[in-house]
Each structure stands twice: as C-alpha cells, then as structure tokens.
Design an enzyme around this catalytic site. Structure first.
Site, mmCIF file in Angstrom:
data_model
loop_
_atom_site.group_PDB
_atom_site.id
_atom_site.type_symbol
_atom_site.label_atom_id
_atom_site.label_comp_id
_atom_site.label_asym_id
_atom_site.label_seq_id
_atom_site.Cartn_x
_atom_site.Cartn_y
_atom_site.Cartn_z
ATOM 1 N N PHE A 11 0.859 -1.192 0.000
ATOM 2 C CA PHE A 11 0.000 0.000 0.000
ATOM 3 C C PHE A 11 0.896 1.244 0.000
ATOM 4 O O PHE A 11 0.762 2.145 0.808
ATOM 5 C CB PHE A 11 -0.941 -0.027 1.214
ATOM 6 C CG PHE A 11 -2.181 0.819 1.036
ATOM 7 C CD1 PHE A 11 -3.006 0.666 -0.072
ATOM 8 C CD2 PHE A 11 -2.523 1.775 1.989
ATOM 9 C CE1 PHE A 11 -4.146 1.443 -0.227
ATOM 10 C CE2 PHE A 11 -3.661 2.554 1.845
ATOM 11 C CZ PHE A 11 -4.468 2.390 0.731
ATOM 12 N N THR A 99 4.426 -4.360 -4.612
ATOM 13 C CA THR A 99 5.452 -4.204 -3.590
ATOM 14 C C THR A 99 6.743 -3.767 -4.293
ATOM 15 O O THR A 99 6.758 -3.545 -5.502
ATOM 16 C CB THR A 99 5.665 -5.512 -2.797
ATOM 17 O OG1 THR A 99 6.148 -6.532 -3.676
ATOM 18 C CG2 THR A 99 4.363 -5.985 -2.151
ATOM 19 N N VAL A 155 6.753 -1.702 -17.589
ATOM 20 C CA VAL A 155 7.559 -0.858 -18.487
ATOM 21 C C VAL A 155 6.737 0.370 -18.852
ATOM 22 O O VAL A 155 5.587 0.259 -19.273
ATOM 23 C CB VAL A 155 7.942 -1.627 -19.775
ATOM 24 C CG1 VAL A 155 8.750 -0.738 -20.713
ATOM 25 C CG2 VAL A 155 8.723 -2.894 -19.446
ATOM 26 N N GLY A 209 9.924 13.109 -7.229
ATOM 27 C CA GLY A 209 9.195 11.859 -6.977
ATOM 28 C C GLY A 209 9.373 10.768 -8.005
ATOM 29 O O GLY A 209 8.768 9.718 -7.886
ATOM 30 N N GLU A 212 14.035 6.611 -7.545
ATOM 31 C CA GLU A 212 13.841 5.696 -6.419
ATOM 32 C C GLU A 212 14.502 6.305 -5.183
ATOM 33 O O GLU A 212 15.372 7.175 -5.297
ATOM 34 C CB GLU A 212 14.507 4.343 -6.730
ATOM 35 C CG GLU A 212 14.115 3.723 -8.062
ATOM 36 C CD GLU A 212 12.647 3.347 -8.137
ATOM 37 O OE1 GLU A 212 12.092 2.884 -7.124
ATOM 38 O OE2 GLU A 212 12.046 3.508 -9.210
ATOM 39 N N ASP A 223 17.639 -0.367 -13.649
ATOM 40 C CA ASP A 223 16.187 -0.313 -13.881
ATOM 41 C C ASP A 223 15.886 -0.522 -15.374
ATOM 42 O O ASP A 223 14.998 -1.288 -15.745
ATOM 43 C CB ASP A 223 15.674 1.055 -13.385
ATOM 44 C CG ASP A 223 14.229 1.310 -13.712
ATOM 45 O OD1 ASP A 223 13.366 0.636 -13.141
ATOM 46 O OD2 ASP A 223 13.953 2.193 -14.569
ATOM 47 N N LYS A 227 13.827 -3.557 -17.721
ATOM 48 C CA LYS A 227 12.785 -3.221 -18.702
ATOM 49 C C LYS A 227 13.146 -3.724 -20.099
ATOM 50 O O LYS A 227 12.277 -4.185 -20.849
ATOM 51 C CB LYS A 227 12.548 -1.701 -18.709
ATOM 52 C CG LYS A 227 11.927 -1.198 -17.403
ATOM 53 C CD LYS A 227 11.987 0.310 -17.286
ATOM 54 C CE LYS A 227 11.315 0.803 -16.016
ATOM 55 N NZ LYS A 227 11.589 2.220 -15.714
ATOM 56 N N GLY A 325 5.400 7.639 -11.918
ATOM 57 C CA GLY A 325 4.320 8.431 -11.312
ATOM 58 C C GLY A 325 3.272 7.512 -10.729
ATOM 59 O O GLY A 325 2.967 6.464 -11.299
HETATM 60 N N1 HSE Z 1 12.428 5.309 -11.106
HETATM 61 C C1 HSE Z 1 11.936 4.964 -12.399
HETATM 62 C C2 HSE Z 1 12.233 6.103 -13.376
HETATM 63 C C3 HSE Z 1 10.443 4.691 -12.427
HETATM 64 O O1 HSE Z 1 12.857 7.089 -12.970
HETATM 65 O O2 HSE Z 1 11.870 6.001 -14.534
HETATM 66 C C4 HSE Z 1 10.048 3.276 -12.161
HETATM 67 O O3 HSE Z 1 10.556 2.376 -13.092
#
Ligand code: HSE
Length: 355
Positions: A11, A99, A155, A209, A212, A223, A227, A325
């Site tokens: 959550f 999560t 993605v 925001g 991470e 990351d 993807k 987002g």
């Molecule tokens: N932190 C990632 C970004 C978002 O900056 O694109 C989630 O994959």
C-alpha cells in the site's frame, strides 16, 4: 453487473493511487467499462492487513497518515501483513501486486504472484522483478489455473507499450527497439545540459518523486536493464535474463562530456535496446549514447520515456509517454484489469471455414 474483488498487496504510492481511482471513479468506470471494482483486502509491511468481504472502507484507510496507527484499528484488520494468508484466502478475484522491485531474485513479489496464480486468482502487477525474472514460470502457472498474469505497468508505467505492440503490430516484423526507459536518468542528463551538477540533478529528481529512494538503480542503468529484458522477451520472443544484458549507466558522464556532445550537435541519452541478429538470436544492451539531434529519441526530455520500434512495413514507430508516477502507474493496473475483463467477455472467434 460484474464486480471484480481486488486484494492490494503493498500500500505504497501505486496501490494507494489505485484505491483513490476506485474510491473516486467507480461509478464512472461502471458506466464506461461495464464492470465495478471492490477492494476486499489490503496488505502492507508497515500498516498490516485488512480483509473485508463487503469492501474495505477506502476513505478511512486512505486517510491514515504516518503515526495514525495500523489496520488493526478497523474491523477485519491485523497489525501483521499476512501476505500469504491474505493472497490465498481473501475473497479476491484479482491480486494487485505492487510491492518493491527486487532485481536479484524478484522476491517476495514472485511468491506473491505464485500464491495468487496457484489459487486461481488473476494477477496484475507493476513490479518488474517477477516479470523480468520469473515470467515463464508465472505464465505457466496462470495457464494451468485459468487465471491471467498481466504486467503492462512494468515498463513505461501506464503508457501502453507491451499490450499495444502485441495487439496492434499484427502482420509487422519487429526487428528491434531502442528506448529511453528511465525518467530519472533522462531528467538528470537534461539538467546537466542546463549546467546543474550530477548530484544536484539526482536530488531534484528525488524531490520530484520519480527517482527511487536509492537512485542507484536509476542512474546505473539497472532499472532499464530489467525493462529491456522484459520488452525483448515479450515482444521479440527472446529468453533473456537481466544478467544477459550488458549495462552501463550515466554516473561516469562529466560536465565536459555533456559540453563536448553539445558542441558536436549531439546529446547524451541512456538508451536501452534490443535487436534480432541474423542468426535469429536477440542481443540487448543498456548504455549512454551521444545521439544526433535529428535522432528520434533526441527530443524526449525531462522524465518522459519513449521507445522506438523498428518494423518492416512502417519503419520506426515511436511510443512516448510517462514512465513513472503513482497515478500513471496505477492506470497500468486498471488497464490490466480491463484486459482481463475483455478476455472474459469477448467471444472467441471461430473459423467459419472449418465449420
Ligand atoms: N524510477 C523509475 C524512473 C520509475 O525514474 O523512470 C520506475 O521504473
């Protein structure tokens, strides 16, 4: 009218945003989509769990702020997350897994998906770990139990990519793709072009925001590597694990590199790509490239993501939109539930020639 009962696992921002969408828009969704949504369970590491077959009071749990206690103050609540029990026993049709992403073994999210699918519950998830590391196993479990495993938000958040290509590129041969798949690194590169130093630009991305909490995965390309593996496997039929994707991030780029690229009419972008090789195999990588300003990804700025697909009949098709987002990612979960509903309610076409 069909109502789908949801169990929200985690959550944090994304599932909270989905709960807000359900609380605020359910009537409109019923009219437009022909089904309703009811949250019957929520679990969270910090807040515990709550199960309520008639529907959790979303206004109450959404109002819970830090220091306001946990779910045990409500009927059906417990201070313990009890993920396994809730996933297997709550009266849910769809388990919504949001999560944290664990890029090493995908846990505990892989287990959450496994428990749900073996119990015959559909899974929708934005979590890259289970998709990049265990998609084949989870798809097989889903096929065995007649449930769905949907993961559009893994993605480019709610921007449709995976399902769009699978459904709309029929008859096209896809030979590869290259994309800007991390908003934080793209934002940081843009701010460095404006003269900001790397650390200050990363801090800005965190304040806004989309980075991470630990931005290492963003700026080191990890990351994007997840993807790229997901897109290559889903759309090019590859069998790549993230470890098969060589990966370099942007942290070694200096202000001098940025200035030199600008002087040469180019711009640094962190690009994740995959390509089908002449022998049929698929190669993939993540690395910064100084692309000419005429390149189809050069104008993608800020936290926006984009992926350019190479096709035989259409040439390059570029899809661009938000890649992060809370509401944008929650929308991906809604789009997965819509896809499940459509699959259930659309009659399969039978060939008239065979009858
Ligand atoms: N932190 C990632 C970004 C978002 O900056 O694109 C989630 O994959």
């Amino acid at each position: 009218m069909t109502v789908y009962n949801l169990a929200l696992i985690g959550f944090g921002g994304v599932n909270r945003a989905l709960a807000e969408i359900v609380a605020e828009r359910n009537e409109r969704l019923r009219e437009e989509l022909g089904f309703g949504l009811r949250v019957v369970a929520v679990t969270d590491l910090r807040l515990g769990s709550i199960v309520c077959a008639d529907g959790v009071d979303l206004d109450a749990i959404l109002a819970l702020g830090p220091g306001d206690g946990d779910f045990s103050q409500y009927e059906g609540g417990s201070p313990e997350p009890r993920n396994e029990w809730v996933i297997k026993n709550a009266p849910a049709d769809v388990v919504v897994e949001a999560t944290f992403t664990n890029p090493l073994d995908g846990e505990p999210a892989v287990s959450h998906c496994r428990w749900a699918l073996t119990s015959g519950r559909h899974v929708v998830t934005t979590n890259k770990g289970p998709v990049a590391l265990a998609a084949e196993e989870l798809k097989a479990l889903a096929a065995g139990s007649g449930a769905a495993f949907e993961f559009e938000g893994a993605v480019m958040s709610g921007t449709p990519v995976i399902r769009l290509v699978k459904r709309m590129f029929g008859g096209l041969e896809l030979s590869g793709f290259e994309g800007i798949l991390n908003g934080t690194s793209n934002y940081v590169l843009g701010r460095m072009e404006s003269g900001l130093d790397f650390d200050a630009a990363v801090r800005e991305a965190q304040e806004l925001g989309f980075a991470e909490a630990d931005p290492t995965a963003d700026v080191e390309g990890h990351d994007v590597r997840l993807k790229v593996a997901i897109l290559a496997n889903e759309l090019l039929g590859a069998c790549l694990s993230p470890a098969d994707v060589p990966c370099t991030g942007i942290s070694a780029l200096t202000a001098e590199d940025i200035d030199k690229a600008a002087a040469e009419g180019t711009r640094w972008k962190l690009i994740g790509s995959a390509r089908r090789e002449p022998d049929g195999s698929v190669s993939a990588q993540v690395a910064p490239h100084a692309v000419p300003l005429s390149h189809h990804l050069a104008g993608v700025s800020g936290a926006v993501n984009a992926v350019a697909f190479d096709t035989d009949l259409l040439g390059v098709v570029t899809i661009s939109g938000p890649g992060a987002g809370r509401l944008e990612t929650a929308y991906a979960l809604l789009s997965d539930i819509i896809a499940i509903h459509e699959a259930k309610t659309t009659p399969t076409t039978r060939s008239v020639l065979s009858s």
